[in-house]
Design a protein around this motif. Structure first.
Motif, PDB file in Angstrom:
ATOM      1  N   GLU A 277       0.820  -1.214   0.000  1.00 43.73           N
ATOM      2  CA  GLU A 277       0.000   0.000   0.000  1.00 43.73           C
ATOM      3  C   GLU A 277       0.857   1.268   0.000  1.00 43.73           C
ATOM      4  OE1 GLU A 277      -3.999  -1.957   1.993  1.00 43.73           O
ATOM      5  OE2 GLU A 277      -2.655  -0.769   3.254  1.00 43.73           O
ATOM      6  N   ILE A 278       2.011   1.193   0.672  1.00 43.67           N
ATOM      7  CA  ILE A 278       2.922   2.348   0.662  1.00 43.67           C
ATOM      8  C   ILE A 278       3.438   2.587  -0.762  1.00 43.67           C
ATOM      9  CG2 ILE A 278       5.169   3.191   1.454  1.00 43.67           C
ATOM     10  CD1 ILE A 278       4.600   1.682   4.118  1.00 43.67           C
ATOM     11  N   ILE A 279       3.824   1.502  -1.417  1.00 40.44           N
ATOM     12  CA  ILE A 279       4.323   1.635  -2.802  1.00 40.44           C
ATOM     13  C   ILE A 279       3.198   2.135  -3.708  1.00 40.44           C
ATOM     14  CG2 ILE A 279       5.349   0.411  -4.759  1.00 40.44           C
ATOM     15  CD1 ILE A 279       6.495  -1.601  -2.687  1.00 40.44           C
ATOM     16  N   GLU A 280       2.014   1.582  -3.496  1.00 42.23           N
ATOM     17  CA  GLU A 280       0.844   1.962  -4.304  1.00 42.23           C
ATOM     18  C   GLU A 280       0.528   3.448  -4.125  1.00 42.23           C
ATOM     19  OE1 GLU A 280      -2.867   0.023  -3.181  1.00 42.23           O
ATOM     20  OE2 GLU A 280      -3.180  -0.532  -5.274  1.00 42.23           O
ATOM     21  N   TYR A 317       4.483 -12.125  -6.879  1.00 40.50           N
ATOM     22  CA  TYR A 317       3.036 -12.050  -7.076  1.00 40.50           C
ATOM     23  C   TYR A 317       2.685 -11.101  -8.224  1.00 40.50           C
ATOM     24  CZ  TYR A 317       2.075 -14.320  -2.548  1.00 40.50           C
ATOM     25  OH  TYR A 317       1.991 -15.204  -1.505  1.00 40.50           O
ATOM     26  N   ASN A 318       3.720 -10.483  -8.814  1.00 41.69           N
ATOM     27  CA  ASN A 318       3.484  -9.542  -9.916  1.00 41.69           C
ATOM     28  C   ASN A 318       2.757  -8.287  -9.470  1.00 41.69           C
ATOM     29  OD1 ASN A 318       4.604  -9.893 -12.416  1.00 41.69           O
ATOM     30  ND2 ASN A 318       3.193 -11.531 -12.972  1.00 41.69           N
ATOM     31  N   LEU A 319       2.852  -7.970  -8.197  1.00 42.30           N
ATOM     32  CA  LEU A 319       2.181  -6.766  -7.699  1.00 42.30           C
ATOM     33  C   LEU A 319       3.104  -5.562  -7.798  1.00 42.30           C
ATOM     34  CD1 LEU A 319       0.377  -8.196  -4.546  1.00 42.30           C
ATOM     35  CD2 LEU A 319      -0.719  -7.270  -6.577  1.00 42.30           C
ATOM     36  N   ILE A 320       4.393  -5.787  -7.593  1.00 43.58           N
ATOM     37  CA  ILE A 320       5.358  -4.683  -7.682  1.00 43.58           C
ATOM     38  C   ILE A 320       6.516  -5.092  -8.575  1.00 43.58           C
ATOM     39  CG2 ILE A 320       4.819  -3.827  -5.375  1.00 43.58           C
ATOM     40  CD1 ILE A 320       7.610  -5.015  -4.531  1.00 43.58           C
ATOM     41  N   GLU A 321       7.279  -4.098  -9.007  1.00 40.70           N
ATOM     42  CA  GLU A 321       8.527  -4.411  -9.703  1.00 40.70           C
ATOM     43  C   GLU A 321       9.642  -3.543  -9.157  1.00 40.70           C
ATOM     44  OE1 GLU A 321       7.497  -4.051 -13.758  1.00 40.70           O
ATOM     45  OE2 GLU A 321       7.080  -1.915 -13.669  1.00 40.70           O
ATOM     46  N   ARG A 322      10.840  -4.090  -9.272  1.00 39.05           N
ATOM     47  CA  ARG A 322      12.014  -3.412  -8.724  1.00 39.05           C
ATOM     48  C   ARG A 322      12.885  -2.948  -9.875  1.00 39.05           C
ATOM     49  NH1 ARG A 322      15.494  -6.421  -4.369  1.00 39.05           N
ATOM     50  NH2 ARG A 322      13.738  -7.786  -4.594  1.00 39.05           N
ATOM     51  N   TRP A 328      20.256   2.568  -5.316  1.00 43.22           N
ATOM     52  CA  TRP A 328      19.401   3.178  -6.352  1.00 43.22           C
ATOM     53  C   TRP A 328      18.162   2.334  -6.629  1.00 43.22           C
ATOM     54  CZ3 TRP A 328      24.575   2.774  -6.176  1.00 43.22           C
ATOM     55  CH2 TRP A 328      25.276   3.969  -6.028  1.00 43.22           C
ATOM     56  N   THR A 329      17.970   1.340  -5.754  1.00 43.20           N
ATOM     57  CA  THR A 329      16.795   0.480  -5.939  1.00 43.20           C
ATOM     58  C   THR A 329      15.514   1.291  -5.774  1.00 43.20           C
ATOM     59  OG1 THR A 329      18.025  -1.332  -4.939  1.00 43.20           O
ATOM     60  CG2 THR A 329      15.649  -1.606  -5.100  1.00 43.20           C
ATOM     61  N   THR A 330      14.598   1.139  -6.720  1.00 47.88           N
ATOM     62  CA  THR A 330      13.266   1.735  -6.549  1.00 47.88           C
ATOM     63  C   THR A 330      12.218   0.650  -6.749  1.00 47.88           C
ATOM     64  OG1 THR A 330      13.132   2.334  -8.895  1.00 47.88           O
ATOM     65  CG2 THR A 330      13.936   4.030  -7.388  1.00 47.88           C
ATOM     66  N   TYR A 331      11.087   0.848  -6.068  1.00 50.95           N
ATOM     67  CA  TYR A 331       9.979  -0.086  -6.197  1.00 50.95           C
ATOM     68  C   TYR A 331       8.792   0.659  -6.773  1.00 50.95           C
ATOM     69  CZ  TYR A 331      12.654  -3.106  -3.081  1.00 50.95           C
ATOM     70  OH  TYR A 331      13.631  -3.888  -2.526  1.00 50.95           O
ATOM     71  N   ARG A 332       8.062  -0.020  -7.633  1.00 51.48           N
ATOM     72  CA  ARG A 332       6.819   0.573  -8.112  1.00 51.48           C
ATOM     73  C   ARG A 332       5.782  -0.511  -8.371  1.00 51.48           C
ATOM     74  NH1 ARG A 332       9.708   2.217 -12.946  1.00 51.48           N
ATOM     75  NH2 ARG A 332       9.572   0.563 -14.475  1.00 51.48           N
ATOM     76  N   VAL A 333       4.539  -0.054  -8.426  1.00 53.91           N
ATOM     77  CA  VAL A 333       3.419  -0.969  -8.617  1.00 53.91           C
ATOM     78  C   VAL A 333       3.375  -1.422 -10.074  1.00 53.91           C
ATOM     79  CG1 VAL A 333       0.897  -1.048  -8.682  1.00 53.91           C
ATOM     80  CG2 VAL A 333       2.068  -0.027  -6.732  1.00 53.91           C
ATOM     81  N   VAL A 334       3.135  -2.702 -10.277  1.00 51.90           N
ATOM     82  CA  VAL A 334       2.946  -3.216 -11.634  1.00 51.90           C
ATOM     83  C   VAL A 334       1.511  -2.925 -12.036  1.00 51.90           C
ATOM     84  CG1 VAL A 334       2.837  -5.311 -13.029  1.00 51.90           C
ATOM     85  CG2 VAL A 334       4.634  -5.052 -11.349  1.00 51.90           C
ATOM     86  N   GLU A 335       1.352  -2.280 -13.173  1.00 49.71           N
ATOM     87  CA  GLU A 335      -0.013  -1.937 -13.595  1.00 49.71           C
ATOM     88  C   GLU A 335      -0.775  -3.160 -14.083  1.00 49.71           C
ATOM     89  OE1 GLU A 335      -1.454   0.713 -12.889  1.00 49.71           O
ATOM     90  OE2 GLU A 335       0.366   1.634 -12.113  1.00 49.71           O
ATOM     91  N   ALA A 336      -0.129  -3.949 -14.939  1.00 58.45           N
ATOM     92  CA  ALA A 336      -0.782  -5.133 -15.494  1.00 58.45           C
ATOM     93  C   ALA A 336       0.241  -5.936 -16.265  1.00 58.45           C
ATOM     94  CB  ALA A 336      -1.902  -4.732 -16.445  1.00 58.45           C
ATOM     95  N   PRO A 337       0.075  -7.235 -16.446  1.00 53.76           N
ATOM     96  CA  PRO A 337      -1.018  -7.988 -15.896  1.00 53.76           C
ATOM     97  C   PRO A 337      -0.665  -8.485 -14.506  1.00 53.76           C
ATOM     98  CG  PRO A 337       0.273  -9.369 -17.347  1.00 53.76           C
ATOM     99  CD  PRO A 337       0.940  -8.031 -17.315  1.00 53.76           C
ATOM    100  N   VAL A 338      -1.656  -8.921 -13.756  1.00 52.40           N
ATOM    101  CA  VAL A 338      -1.406  -9.524 -12.457  1.00 52.40           C
ATOM    102  C   VAL A 338      -2.001 -10.911 -12.454  1.00 52.40           C
ATOM    103  CG1 VAL A 338      -1.307  -7.394 -11.194  1.00 52.40           C
ATOM    104  CG2 VAL A 338      -3.485  -8.553 -11.438  1.00 52.40           C
ATOM    105  N   ARG A 339      -1.495 -11.685 -11.546  1.00 52.35           N
ATOM    106  CA  ARG A 339      -1.927 -13.062 -11.450  1.00 52.35           C
ATOM    107  C   ARG A 339      -3.237 -13.133 -10.677  1.00 52.35           C
ATOM    108  NH1 ARG A 339      -3.411 -17.708  -8.721  1.00 52.35           N
ATOM    109  NH2 ARG A 339      -2.057 -19.463  -9.050  1.00 52.35           N
ATOM    110  N   SER A 340      -4.147 -14.001 -11.073  1.00 52.98           N
ATOM    111  CA  SER A 340      -5.380 -14.152 -10.297  1.00 52.98           C
ATOM    112  C   SER A 340      -5.204 -15.263  -9.301  1.00 52.98           C
ATOM    113  CB  SER A 340      -6.525 -14.479 -11.199  1.00 52.98           C
ATOM    114  OG  SER A 340      -6.384 -15.766 -11.711  1.00 52.98           O
TER     115      SER A 340
END
Length: 340
Positions: A277-280, A317-322, A328-340
């Motif tokens: 949720e913080i990343i989101e 889980y394909n929710l975030i990507e690094r 210099w590492t950054t994290y962000r939310v993966v927009e799509a696709p996600v696993r069901s």
DNA sequence: GTTCCACCGGAAACGGGGGACC
DNA sequence: GGTCCCCCGTTTCCGGTGGAAC
């Protein structure tokens, strides 16, 4: 408008597996020794989410059961059974071995394995779906060393799977047969949707142009497309019309993605969810900012090492990507696709 | 060139949990 | 009721890496 809602469920398998005949044939040929009563070498299926990997494996098992008598076929979802004990317990249940006395802290793995070997048929096909989610590769070694077990692995990415294995197992499995499932094209996905629509919706409920729009927006992911079709049908029903129009489709696919993402999120434990949720909330942030924000918000924060484990899990889980390395590492939310 | 820093991930240790056994 | 057992989640420790700062 919706005549049969089951058609839109992920576990519903159509009679004809559209646009995967070539891949199925390839898999059948790899596993053909089984039909002659012999053990087949391991095979792997790799491909992105929603490309029909699991459905193809299920179809393959169905075909094998038809042609081979006394064959155990087992499909284990490693997403839900990621520990060695859990996988072994599933194996025992699926070969009808006694499991009532199993205890995670008491029953040794050797005993469970021995029980599986005793109860399985001479030949047994074990499909490990989402195999890259396994926490403990030991179970792969257990199965590899079991006579009469033919292994089929399913994973999204080859390197996610092989990268986690130790050298010995990796060198053995690198020689296994591989079938790659590419994302569906718009035409293929339109066909799939047409077949679902004719099985689950009222006659003439949707035209080809609208099916194509859904297929195009789903970007190759059949799960998103099928769920999008259902959402569009519900929107049309809500509007009180008998045919799905472009206005019903507009929000249907993004809604489908959001629903799938929500389903994945619901499986997260409290601290994993907070990190996500913080990343989101930030969209993208550096590792140090993420840790700072987490420490400010978390009750009884977990150690940094444990957070790294959680973040790895969120990535899987394909929710975030690094992106980037070390400081210099950054994290962000993966927009799509996600696993069901 | 050396040290510092931030991060990653492997390995080992720790503690909780809870049913079996005495 | 106390002890045993051992898996799992978690923490601690530590080596590796490579840019920044000196």
């Amino acid at each position: 408008m919706i005549r049969d809602g089951r058609v839109f469920r992920t576990d519903w398998t159509p009679e004809d597996l559209h646009h995967r005949h070539g891949e199925l044939q390839q898999l059948s040929s790899y596993l053909s020794p089984i039909e002659e009563g012999r053990e087949a070498d391991p095979a792997s299926i790799f491909g992105p989410t929603g490309t029909g990997k699991t459905a193809a494996a299920e179809e393959l098992l169905r075909q094998l059961r038809k042609s081979v008598v006394d064959l155990d076929t087992i499909l284990i979802d490693c997403w839900n059974n990621h520990g060695r004990f859990q996988v072994l317990r599933e194996l025992l249940e699926l070969v009808n071995a006694p499991t009532h006395d199993l205890r995670q802290d008491r029953t040794s793995r050797d005993e469970m394995l021995a029980r599986f070997r005793e109860h399985k048929d001479d030949l047994c096909v074990v499909v490990l779906d989402e195999v890259d989610q396994l926490d403990d590769e030991g179970v792969l070694r257990d199965l590899w060393q079991t006579d009469g077990v033919c292994l089929l692995f399913i994973a999204n990415r080859e390197d996610d799977f092989y990268g986690t294995l130790d050298d010995r197992l990796q060198s053995r499995l690198l020689t296994s047969q591989v079938v790659k499932f590419e994302p569906y094209g718009v035409d293929a996905l339109t066909d799939i949707l047409r077949s679902r629509a004719s099985a689950g919706l009222a006659r003439d409920a949707i035209r080809t142009a609208e099916l194509r729009t859904i297929a195009d927006t789903a970007r190759g992911d059949a799960r998103v497309a099928i769920r999008g079709l259902k959402n569009a049908a519900e929107a049309a029903e809500h509007r009180g019309t008998r045919r799905i129009g472009q206005e019903d489709i507009k929000g249907a696919v993004p809604k489908a993605r959001a629903e799938i993402r929500q389903k994945t999120k619901s499986k997260l434990i409290r601290h994993q969810r907070l990190l996500f949720e913080i990343i989101e909330e930030h969209g993208e942030l550096s590792a140090s900012d993420l840790h700072d924000a987490y420490e400010a918000e978390a009750e009884n924060p977990r150690s940094k090492r444990q957070r790294r484990n959680y973040l790895t899990k969120l990535e899987r889980y394909n929710l975030i990507e690094r992106e980037g390395e070390r400081r210099w590492t950054t994290y962000r939310v993966v927009e799509a696709p996600v696993r069901s």
